[in-house]
Enzyme design. Structure first.
Site, PDB file in Angstrom:
ATOM      1  N   TYR A 141       2.696   4.616  10.399  1.00 15.35           N
ATOM      2  CA  TYR A 141       1.865   6.040   9.905  1.00 15.35           C
ATOM      3  C   TYR A 141       0.978   5.973  11.169  1.00 15.35           C
ATOM      4  O   TYR A 141       0.724   7.161  10.737  1.00 15.35           O
ATOM      5  CB  TYR A 141       1.110   5.190   8.903  1.00 15.35           C
ATOM      6  CG  TYR A 141       1.151   5.133   7.663  1.00 15.35           C
ATOM      7  CD1 TYR A 141       2.899   4.439   6.570  1.00 15.35           C
ATOM      8  CD2 TYR A 141       0.422   5.589   6.480  1.00 15.35           C
ATOM      9  CE1 TYR A 141       3.095   4.194   5.680  1.00 15.35           C
ATOM     10  CE2 TYR A 141       0.959   6.008   5.369  1.00 15.35           C
ATOM     11  CZ  TYR A 141       1.723   5.028   4.792  1.00 15.35           C
ATOM     12  OH  TYR A 141       2.196   5.101   3.600  1.00 15.35           O
ATOM     13  N   LYS A 191      11.156  -6.784   7.137  1.00 10.31           N
ATOM     14  CA  LYS A 191      13.274  -6.061   7.384  1.00 10.31           C
ATOM     15  C   LYS A 191      13.024  -7.218   8.630  1.00 10.31           C
ATOM     16  O   LYS A 191      13.477  -5.846   9.559  1.00 10.31           O
ATOM     17  CB  LYS A 191      12.375  -4.805   7.298  1.00 10.31           C
ATOM     18  CG  LYS A 191      13.592  -4.110   7.271  1.00 10.31           C
ATOM     19  CD  LYS A 191      14.518  -4.687   5.802  1.00 10.31           C
ATOM     20  CE  LYS A 191      16.014  -3.811   5.751  1.00 10.31           C
ATOM     21  NZ  LYS A 191      17.316  -4.610   4.758  1.00 10.31           N
TER      22      LYS A 191
HETATM   23  C1  IPM Z   1      -1.613   5.529  -0.841  1.00  5.29           C
HETATM   24  C2  IPM Z   1      -1.371   6.887  -0.393  1.00  5.29           C
HETATM   25  C3  IPM Z   1      -1.972   6.805   0.937  1.00  5.29           C
HETATM   26  C4  IPM Z   1      -0.539   6.214   1.929  1.00  5.29           C
HETATM   27  C5  IPM Z   1      -1.405   8.422   1.378  1.00  5.29           C
HETATM   28  C6  IPM Z   1      -2.123   9.652   0.753  1.00  5.29           C
HETATM   29  C7  IPM Z   1      -1.814   8.896   3.048  1.00  5.29           C
HETATM   30  O1  IPM Z   1      -0.218   6.993  -0.838  1.00  5.29           O
HETATM   31  O2  IPM Z   1      -3.221   5.663  -0.408  1.00  5.29           O
HETATM   32  O3  IPM Z   1      -0.979   4.677  -1.350  1.00  5.29           O
HETATM   33  O4  IPM Z   1       0.616   6.406   2.122  1.00  5.29           O
HETATM   34  O5  IPM Z   1      -1.707   5.660   2.231  1.00  5.29           O
END
Ligand code: IPM
Ligand code: NAD
Ligand code: MN
Length: 369
Positions: A141, A191
């Site tokens: 992320y 993984k």
């Molecule tokens: C969550 C959501 C978020 C994530 C998105 C909206 C960025 O899916 O909080 O689970 O992937 O963390």
């Protein structure tokens, strides 16, 4: 006591579920003699529309100043153009990162009265009581580079999966501390057969485990863990895993409970400050129809009382009121009923008095912090 809460309703069903959760918090506060002040802020798609950015600076400043943040959801088809320069989700990710909220706690314990709402056979669900500790500010992320470039063979996109030893250690440590207050078992999911970052994850998890001899540990590969979550869900106690695996596995785990609309989460960092949000998204398919289940957000308020405000009794009062309402057959559409979002919120509020009289059970989880 007095609590200062920043509300970020966001997009889609976000404002609908936040309205009900706020009313539950107000009612609990009155019952126990507390006061709550709220400030409300733009985030996500509504923030992009109003300001051009998904996390306006004043939203961040207000969230940083509050004791806790209660967030609805962000995103929706209106902002989904894959070529768009700015997306609603960036606002949520930036808020988690800038507030330093590196651990996301997602408990899953199906209600006995809702076992028929899961596609799994009831006997598979008996004894399921797990919590996923999802690492929240690292991994794919947030790694850089994260970019799109034009090369001789056309467009090229890069995401980067990075973890440091420190990032892994603190979240795995937390998982072990939480496990010690529960059934003393940690499942670390990675993984490691393919990813270098997962091999570091496993190495650190093994080291941390050695310092917690009272807690059993197992290491599972994420693909096989995804299967076991369905075949033997009661075999899990505390799951700890990296950011994206945790995101995917918790939507899968929601199936055990009967609806993603039921599940809460707490995002925590080095201190008591936290952000609380349901695990579901903005549900564009039902937004505006007043049918969204507010329970995941209401239970997120309970987690806020427990972890950021130190009000365990009040947290349990909400949790018991939710349980009572469900046991009495109060259901929104996702769990087979016809109640509106508002009626479901009211059903919980109406049961707070009885729940408050029920007394307190042990405050195990909050002791891990
Ligand atoms: C969550 C959501 C978020 C994530 C998105 C909206 C960025 O899916 O909080 O689970 O992937 O963390
Ligand atoms: P979603 O969780 O919004 O919806 C998936 C399904 O679950 C839909 O059928 C929806 O109607 C149902 N659902 C979700 N919450 C519900 C509730 N409270 N009551 C009843 N039914 C509920 O996932 P999605 O459709 O993949 O994503 C929609 C948008 O939400 C995307 O833009 C995504 O990025 C965003 N999203 C945001 C968050 C967040 O803000 N934390 C989390 C997940 C997804
Ligand atoms: Mn998700």
């Amino acid at each position: 006591m007095h609590a200062r809460i920043a509300l970020c309703p966001g997009d889609g069903i976000g404002p609908e579920v936040i309205t009900e959760a706020r009313k539950v918090l107000d009612a609990v506060a009155v019952r126990y003699g507390h006061t709550v002040s709220y400030t409300e802020h733009l985030i996500g798609g509504v923030a992009i529309d109003a300001t051009g950015t998904a996390l306006p600076e004043d939203t961040f400043a207000a969230c940083a100043a509050a004791e806790a943040v209660l967030l609805g959801a962000v995103g929706g088809p209106r902002w989904d153009d894959p070529k768009a320069a700015v997306r609603p989700e960036q606002g949520l990710l930036a808020l988690r990162q800038r507030l330093g909220l590196w651990a996301n706690l997602r408990p899953v314990a199906p209600y006995p009265c809702l076992l028929d709402r899961s596609p799994l056979r009831p006997e598979k669900l008996s004894g399921v009581d797990l919590i996923v500790i999802r690492e929240l500010t690292g991994g794919l992320y947030f790694g850089t580079p994260k970019e799109r470039t034009m090369g001789p063979e056309g467009l090229r996109a890069v995401d980067t999966l990075v973890y440091t030893e420190h990032e892994i250690r603190r979240v795995v440590e937390l998982a072990f501390r939480i496990a010690a207050t529960r059934r003393s078992k940690v499942t670390s999911i990675d993984k490691a057969n393919v990813l270098e970052s997962s091999r570091l994850w496993r190495q650190v998890a093994i080291e941390v485990a050695e310092r917690h001899p009272g807690v059993r540990v197992e290491h599972l590969l994420v693909d096989s863990a995804a299967m076991r979550l369905i075949t033997h869900p009661s075999s899990f106690d505390v799951i700890v895993t990296e950011n994206m695996f945790g995101d995917i596995l918790t939507d899968e785990a929601a199936v055990l409970s009967g609806s993603i609309g039921l599940l809460p989460s707490a995002s925590l960092g080095d201190d008591r400050k936290g952000m609380y949000e349901p695990i579901h998204g903005s549900a564009p398919d039902i937004a505006g129809h007043a049918v969204a289940n507010p329970v995941g957000t209401i239970l997120s308020v309970a987690m806020m009382l427990r972890f950021s405000l130190g009000l365990e009794r009040e947290a349990q009062c909400i949790e018991r009121a939710v349980e009572e309402a469900l046991r009495d057959g109060c259901r929104t559409r996702d769990i087979g009923g016809t109640l509106t979002t508002h009626a479901m919120g009211s059903a919980v509020r109406e049961r707070l008095a009885e729940a408050a009289a029920g007394g307190s059970s042990s405050a195990m989880l909050s002791r891990a912090f």
